[in-house]
Motif scaffolding. Structure first.
Motif, mmCIF file in Angstrom:
data_model
loop_
_atom_site.group_PDB
_atom_site.id
_atom_site.type_symbol
_atom_site.label_atom_id
_atom_site.label_comp_id
_atom_site.label_asym_id
_atom_site.label_seq_id
_atom_site.Cartn_x
_atom_site.Cartn_y
_atom_site.Cartn_z
ATOM 1 N N GLY A 17 -5.873 -7.111 11.135
ATOM 2 C CA GLY A 17 -6.816 -7.213 10.018
ATOM 3 C C GLY A 17 -6.102 -7.737 8.790
ATOM 4 O O GLY A 17 -4.899 -7.968 8.793
ATOM 5 N N GLY A 18 -6.842 -7.904 7.751
ATOM 6 C CA GLY A 18 -6.289 -8.456 6.518
ATOM 7 C C GLY A 18 -5.376 -7.485 5.790
ATOM 8 O O GLY A 18 -5.518 -6.277 5.895
ATOM 9 N N VAL A 19 -4.430 -8.034 5.069
ATOM 10 C CA VAL A 19 -3.509 -7.251 4.248
ATOM 11 C C VAL A 19 -3.348 -7.968 2.922
ATOM 12 O O VAL A 19 -3.159 -9.177 2.882
ATOM 13 C CB VAL A 19 -2.119 -7.115 4.919
ATOM 14 N N SER A 20 -3.439 -7.225 1.844
ATOM 15 C CA SER A 20 -3.181 -7.775 0.522
ATOM 16 C C SER A 20 -2.058 -6.985 -0.125
ATOM 17 O O SER A 20 -2.036 -5.764 -0.056
ATOM 18 C CB SER A 20 -4.420 -7.667 -0.379
ATOM 19 N N VAL A 21 -1.119 -7.692 -0.723
ATOM 20 C CA VAL A 21 -0.020 -7.051 -1.436
ATOM 21 C C VAL A 21 -0.032 -7.582 -2.857
ATOM 22 O O VAL A 21 0.017 -8.790 -3.074
ATOM 23 C CB VAL A 21 1.339 -7.358 -0.767
ATOM 24 N N MET A 22 -0.140 -6.679 -3.812
ATOM 25 C CA MET A 22 -0.126 -7.081 -5.210
ATOM 26 C C MET A 22 1.155 -6.564 -5.854
ATOM 27 O O MET A 22 1.476 -5.394 -5.755
ATOM 28 C CB MET A 22 -1.325 -6.512 -5.956
ATOM 29 N N VAL A 23 1.886 -7.462 -6.475
ATOM 30 C CA VAL A 23 3.118 -7.101 -7.167
ATOM 31 C C VAL A 23 2.931 -7.445 -8.632
ATOM 32 O O VAL A 23 2.621 -8.578 -8.973
ATOM 33 C CB VAL A 23 4.339 -7.854 -6.592
ATOM 34 N N GLU A 24 3.088 -6.451 -9.482
ATOM 35 C CA GLU A 24 2.955 -6.680 -10.911
ATOM 36 C C GLU A 24 4.318 -6.554 -11.570
ATOM 37 O O GLU A 24 5.009 -5.572 -11.386
ATOM 38 C CB GLU A 24 1.992 -5.665 -11.509
ATOM 39 N N SER A 25 4.682 -7.579 -12.327
ATOM 40 C CA SER A 25 5.994 -7.574 -12.961
ATOM 41 C C SER A 25 5.944 -6.980 -14.355
ATOM 42 O O SER A 25 6.968 -6.611 -14.899
ATOM 43 C CB SER A 25 6.541 -9.007 -13.039
ATOM 44 N N GLY A 26 4.774 -6.949 -14.973
ATOM 45 C CA GLY A 26 4.668 -6.409 -16.323
ATOM 46 C C GLY A 26 5.020 -7.402 -17.407
ATOM 47 O O GLY A 26 4.951 -7.108 -18.591
#
Length: 59
Positions: free
Chosen positions: A45-54
């Motif tokens: 299935g689908g996978v989303s990865v969100m990375v926030e650097s700020g």
């Protein structure tokens, strides 16, 4: 693509991520950062990865 972290910062982030995932009981295999790896993926299935650097994209 946005600007990436410097190699020493990126490598530490990579190590911390692997530790956190492993601590959840998920099998983690690693290679050298930037090295060639033989990767196999079974997509259930689908996978989303969100990375926030700020830094709001200001490098």
């Amino acid at each position: 693509m946005g600007a990436g972290a410097k190699a020493d910062v990126a490598e530490r982030l990579y190590e911390v991520l692997n530790e956190l995932v492993g601590d959840k009981g998920i099998e983690v295999e690693t290679g050298g950062l930037g090295g060639m790896m033989d990767v196999r993926l079974r997509n259930w299935g689908g996978v989303s990865v969100m990375v926030e650097s700020g830094n709001n994209g200001r490098g």
